[in-house]
Design a protein around this motif. Sequence first.
Motif, PDB file in Angstrom:
ATOM      1  N   TRP A 103       0.864  -1.011  -0.018  1.00 17.68           N
ATOM      2  CA  TRP A 103      -0.079   0.016  -0.180  1.00 17.68           C
ATOM      3  C   TRP A 103       0.903   1.140  -0.033  1.00 17.68           C
ATOM      4  CZ3 TRP A 103      -5.272   0.447  -0.148  1.00 17.68           C
ATOM      5  CH2 TRP A 103      -6.194  -0.575  -0.163  1.00 17.68           C
ATOM      6  N   LEU A 140      -3.327   3.548  -1.892  1.00 19.12           N
ATOM      7  CA  LEU A 140      -3.587   2.842  -2.964  1.00 19.12           C
ATOM      8  C   LEU A 140      -2.776   1.388  -2.909  1.00 19.12           C
ATOM      9  CD1 LEU A 140      -2.464   5.955  -3.914  1.00 19.12           C
ATOM     10  CD2 LEU A 140      -3.275   4.820  -6.038  1.00 19.12           C
ATOM     11  N   TRP A 186      -1.113  -1.961  -4.337  1.00 21.08           N
ATOM     12  CA  TRP A 186      -0.438  -2.091  -5.559  1.00 21.08           C
ATOM     13  C   TRP A 186       0.050  -3.633  -5.791  1.00 21.08           C
ATOM     14  CZ3 TRP A 186       0.336   1.616  -9.199  1.00 21.08           C
ATOM     15  CH2 TRP A 186       0.356   2.911  -8.511  1.00 21.08           C
ATOM     16  N   THR A 188      -2.911  -0.798  -9.753  1.00 15.95           N
ATOM     17  CA  THR A 188      -3.708  -0.424  -8.543  1.00 15.95           C
ATOM     18  C   THR A 188      -4.855  -1.584  -8.533  1.00 15.95           C
ATOM     19  OG1 THR A 188      -4.962   1.159  -9.781  1.00 15.95           O
ATOM     20  CG2 THR A 188      -2.848   1.906  -8.272  1.00 15.95           C
ATOM     21  N   THR A 214      -7.936   1.884  -4.789  1.00 19.29           N
ATOM     22  CA  THR A 214      -7.739   3.231  -4.283  1.00 19.29           C
ATOM     23  C   THR A 214      -8.943   3.609  -3.323  1.00 19.29           C
ATOM     24  OG1 THR A 214      -6.720   3.686  -6.525  1.00 19.29           O
ATOM     25  CG2 THR A 214      -7.418   5.626  -5.163  1.00 19.29           C
ATOM     26  N   GLY A 229      -9.136  -0.836  -9.366  1.00 19.13           N
ATOM     27  CA  GLY A 229      -8.133  -0.667 -10.394  1.00 19.13           C
ATOM     28  C   GLY A 229      -8.322  -1.497 -11.512  1.00 19.13           C
ATOM     29  N   GLY A 258       3.185   5.384  -8.713  1.00 17.68           N
ATOM     30  CA  GLY A 258       3.382   3.839  -9.123  1.00 17.68           C
ATOM     31  C   GLY A 258       4.748   3.526  -9.402  1.00 17.68           C
TER      32      GLY A 258
END
Length: 153
Positions: A50, A68, A70, A81, A84, A98, A111
């Motif tokens: 995150w 976010l 990931w 993502t 979010t 995402g 990112g």
Amino acid sequence: MSALLFAATPAPAQEAVAGLDGPMRQVFAAPAVAGYMTAPTDDGALRRTWTWLFLKDAIPSGADTLALEWEIDCAARTARTVHTVLYTGDTHLKTDGGPADRSAPPAGSPGAITLEAACAPAERARTMPVANAAAARAAANALFANPAPAARR
């Protein structure tokens, strides 16, 4: 010149999403945003982490914090993502999903910074860990209240 300063707030009320809050490290800071990342977890060939973005000024939706989640493929250098999550202070505004596919994040983006930090060996971390989102928010607020002096040219 006035600056909007946020008071330290408790960790945002969270949905039941694993790994959303926990120990994290600062991965970048700028005059208007500070980014912190939770320790990446391995999920087979993928890593998950995150990134919390604490904003000096709220965006038009009213959010001053974005979290976010990931999914990162270090070998392919791609990320996506998964979620979010937007907050105003500690109030949850909304959670969005995402994209289905991973892609190479643009250079310099959150990112790309998260991908680099998540794929780097832990011993390369350059910042001390903080306990959780509340501690990261307090640290970000301190950065906003006392910005580093501008470099001389």
